[in-house]
Design an enzyme around this catalytic site. Sequence first.
Site, mmCIF file in Angstrom:
data_model
loop_
_atom_site.group_PDB
_atom_site.id
_atom_site.type_symbol
_atom_site.label_atom_id
_atom_site.label_comp_id
_atom_site.label_asym_id
_atom_site.label_seq_id
_atom_site.Cartn_x
_atom_site.Cartn_y
_atom_site.Cartn_z
ATOM 1 N N ASP A 107 12.401 27.482 -29.121
ATOM 2 C CA ASP A 107 13.523 26.250 -29.722
ATOM 3 C C ASP A 107 14.568 26.873 -29.905
ATOM 4 O O ASP A 107 15.538 25.691 -29.803
ATOM 5 C CB ASP A 107 13.269 26.355 -31.176
ATOM 6 C CG ASP A 107 13.797 26.748 -32.035
ATOM 7 O OD1 ASP A 107 13.152 27.968 -31.454
ATOM 8 O OD2 ASP A 107 14.291 26.529 -33.220
ATOM 9 N N CYS B 47 47.670 -14.493 -7.962
ATOM 10 C CA CYS B 47 48.566 -14.606 -6.815
ATOM 11 C C CYS B 47 47.390 -14.461 -5.713
ATOM 12 O O CYS B 47 46.301 -13.494 -5.770
ATOM 13 C CB CYS B 47 49.453 -14.252 -5.719
ATOM 14 S SG CYS B 47 49.898 -12.747 -5.937
ATOM 15 N N CYS C 188 3.526 1.774 3.086
ATOM 16 C CA CYS C 188 5.097 1.255 2.629
ATOM 17 C C CYS C 188 5.699 1.732 1.821
ATOM 18 O O CYS C 188 7.368 2.214 1.984
ATOM 19 C CB CYS C 188 3.933 -0.276 2.154
ATOM 20 S SG CYS C 188 3.457 -1.378 2.570
ATOM 21 N N CYS D 153 0.938 -0.878 -0.007
ATOM 22 C CA CYS D 153 -0.106 -0.195 -0.028
ATOM 23 C C CYS D 153 0.719 1.347 0.215
ATOM 24 O O CYS D 153 2.054 1.060 0.435
ATOM 25 C CB CYS D 153 -0.902 -0.281 1.450
ATOM 26 S SG CYS D 153 -0.368 -0.017 3.291
ATOM 27 N N CYS E 275 46.792 -10.302 -5.550
ATOM 28 C CA CYS E 275 46.276 -9.429 -6.749
ATOM 29 C C CYS E 275 44.306 -9.416 -6.149
ATOM 30 O O CYS E 275 44.000 -8.833 -6.632
ATOM 31 C CB CYS E 275 46.546 -10.487 -7.932
ATOM 32 S SG CYS E 275 48.384 -10.825 -8.114
ATOM 33 N N ASP F 155 15.975 31.613 -26.452
ATOM 34 C CA ASP F 155 14.569 31.104 -25.613
ATOM 35 C C ASP F 155 15.429 30.228 -24.161
ATOM 36 O O ASP F 155 13.919 30.569 -23.500
ATOM 37 C CB ASP F 155 14.278 30.402 -26.402
ATOM 38 C CG ASP F 155 14.083 30.771 -27.839
ATOM 39 O OD1 ASP F 155 12.979 32.095 -28.407
ATOM 40 O OD2 ASP F 155 13.096 29.898 -29.196
ATOM 41 N N ASP G 278 8.130 31.359 -29.346
ATOM 42 C CA ASP G 278 9.154 32.519 -30.185
ATOM 43 C C ASP G 278 8.584 32.461 -31.373
ATOM 44 O O ASP G 278 7.319 31.225 -31.953
ATOM 45 C CB ASP G 278 9.578 31.880 -29.578
ATOM 46 C CG ASP G 278 11.140 32.045 -30.816
ATOM 47 O OD1 ASP G 278 11.403 33.485 -30.773
ATOM 48 O OD2 ASP G 278 11.805 31.152 -31.380
#
Length: 794
Positions: free
Chosen positions: A687, A85, A19, A16, A88, A691, A493
Amino acid sequence: MSEQQKISFSVYGMNCASCASTLTKAFETLPNIQANVNFSLEKASLTFDKTQLSEPLAPAINQILLDKGYQTDYETLVFNADWSCASCVEKTVKALKKHPFVIDVKTNLITKTLYVETLQSLVNAELIQTLIAISPYQLEQKDNHSSQQKLINKQQQEKRLFRREKISLLLALLLSLPFCIAMISMFINDTQLLSPIMQFALASPIQFLIGARFYKGAWQSIKNYTTNMDVLVVLGTSAAYFFSVYSMLSGHHTHLYFESSSLVIVLIRIGKYLEFKAKKSSSQAIASLNQLQAIDAQVKKGKVFKTVLIEQVQVNDLVQIAAGDKVPVDGVIVEGSSYINESLLTGESKPILKNTDDTIYAGTINGDGTLLIKTTAVNEQTKLHHIISLVESAQMSKAPILQLVDKISAVFVPVVLSIALLTFASWMLIDGNFEAALLHSVAVLVIACPCALGLATPTAMVVGTGLAAQKGILIKDLNTLQMAHKLDYIAFDKTGTLTKGKVGLEKVTALDSDFYPILLALQTASKHPIAKAVVEHCQSLEVEPKQLTNIQSIQGEGITATLNGDNVYVGNEKILTRFKVDKATQLATHAINVAEDDNVIYVGYKESIIGFFLIADQLREQSQQAITDLQKLDLSTLMLSGDKYQVVEKLSSELGLDGFYAQQSPQQKLQHLSRLQQDHLVAMVGDGVNDAPALAQADVSIAMGGGSDVAKHTASMTLMRDDPRLIAVAIKLSRYTWRTIRQNLFWAFIFNTIAIPAAALGYLNPTLAALAMTASSLMVLGNSLRLKTSQSSI
């Protein structure tokens, strides 16, 4: 320097809205983390500053999920390691565990294999490259499943879960069927068909097997010092069940309520099953977008094409796309031409013809031609992935109304528990009847499930943003969807918004037969936008250019050349002055009147004008309809342009705008918007880079899909195709969505306002209460899904 990052991941096991609220608070206990958990989408998103992380993040997320009893999707990355080894191995593990997205690291020195566990949603090419880079020893990733294969695996997992739910529900229905028959028998002839032992035998598996999920959820909630829907269900059904057991053992066989506890659980499980289906349907938009991604691609390797997984394609690869195939990556066509179906990506219904040098995008469908493209974006950089990320981000964000509902949901369950206790105490005081007090308090607990309230807003928002994406509208956050329905003004614009942002020729006047051949020859070598428009126009007329010599460009005037030893030229009035041309006399000879306008371009030969034309930004074919659609929605429209007064006035009159402002600097556009915003809500549509300030200032900002990246990043809404008619579509969607939310909240509040007192006063038994509660949740979900059917009128 701040580096904000946002991650999201699935969360399973929430029952719900409370939660989700609890889990949000848990994540926000992590330092410098802002969290949002969406119950409807079953997702969590965390926003943080990468430079402020004081500990690895993924292990902390994993621990919180474990503590709270929730699950997510994990993935283990497998690498071949260049080790010699144990030292490493230790150094590699220590280095990788410092990465914030690594949960655990396991190794096998014998096979030289490294296993890195992380959250599945965090796995991408950048993470893999980073892990390889920070390792002190060389790592090579082993082939993993493609992202598309992971999606398929997840869908199969969901199908298995769904199948288990169906089997569990079928078992519940079979066990509860005798109770239903017995209740009908009691109603018809007052005959008890089931013995107490039989009732106990049927009710027990329903209570503890079918109802196990409620007990688990309630226990997790109580462990976290919170209350949720599961607590209400468990308290109510357990009270009825154990009281019935007590009565049966005491020999009071007339006081058994096994059917009530059982039918409540079964009805709620039916509701959860239907709710699960509806929630999946509401988020179908994301699933549809994910399925657009191709699994592999045909990449050129030497002289042949090889099939490689999509994750292995790189920028600048040459990719071949066969007829009918999905486009796997973003790229530019190198060879071939074909119609591309972009409908699922942009909402554009008609296939678009794409030729050499045109851009095509991942997720679109190739038509009947074979294409060779050069990739420009792959994996997380593609437009498709960007769209998916934006839609997911929008659906995960919280509008103010959602925050209000979350606050109400957080206190709802404790209030209901108090009302149930008060109901029990009141009935005991009134007539001392323990059975009646118990049943009425149980009815209150069952009827008051907060699911309808928790689902009212997010489901409508998810459907609304999903529909917007399908129609080619990207909404960055839910606040934009909420604000758009209240707008008063739409400010545009001009260039690139209402117009194409592309120079075109108008009123071309040829006064000599050599006009077009000379004009084409003069402009062919130029890179100026005007020259491009001229060349396209002349080529459409199949003109053959003259052979010119000594072609020169004169800054601010035009172009000159020599034809058979005589001057030819194209440009503005300044170039006429340079060649001592008497414009007024020559035009008068032809009875032509040309307005004083810098947009007139003249073509001359020797000392004569042989023709002229006007240059103008071309109006989009859809702009007129876009303005009409907005005005039908009772919105005022105006234009804010940096262009000359005469040009802006003419365009404004042609489109029927309610107002305009010409020769506006970016600062002046801001001032106009600010004044309007004192009394109105205003949207800005643009665009270009110039703008961006106005877009940032507006209450709702809308960027054209073909506009600059700055504009699209600044805007809260992006049109995936350059069609201004989509603005009205977005506003209609906002209005429909908001209307649906108000209807959902109204019914959710009204239901609880009426139902809780009715249950407390004894007008509803627990079984009817469960039925009514389930119906309320399904009504809210169904109303949200009705948005899909209303899209035909948008």
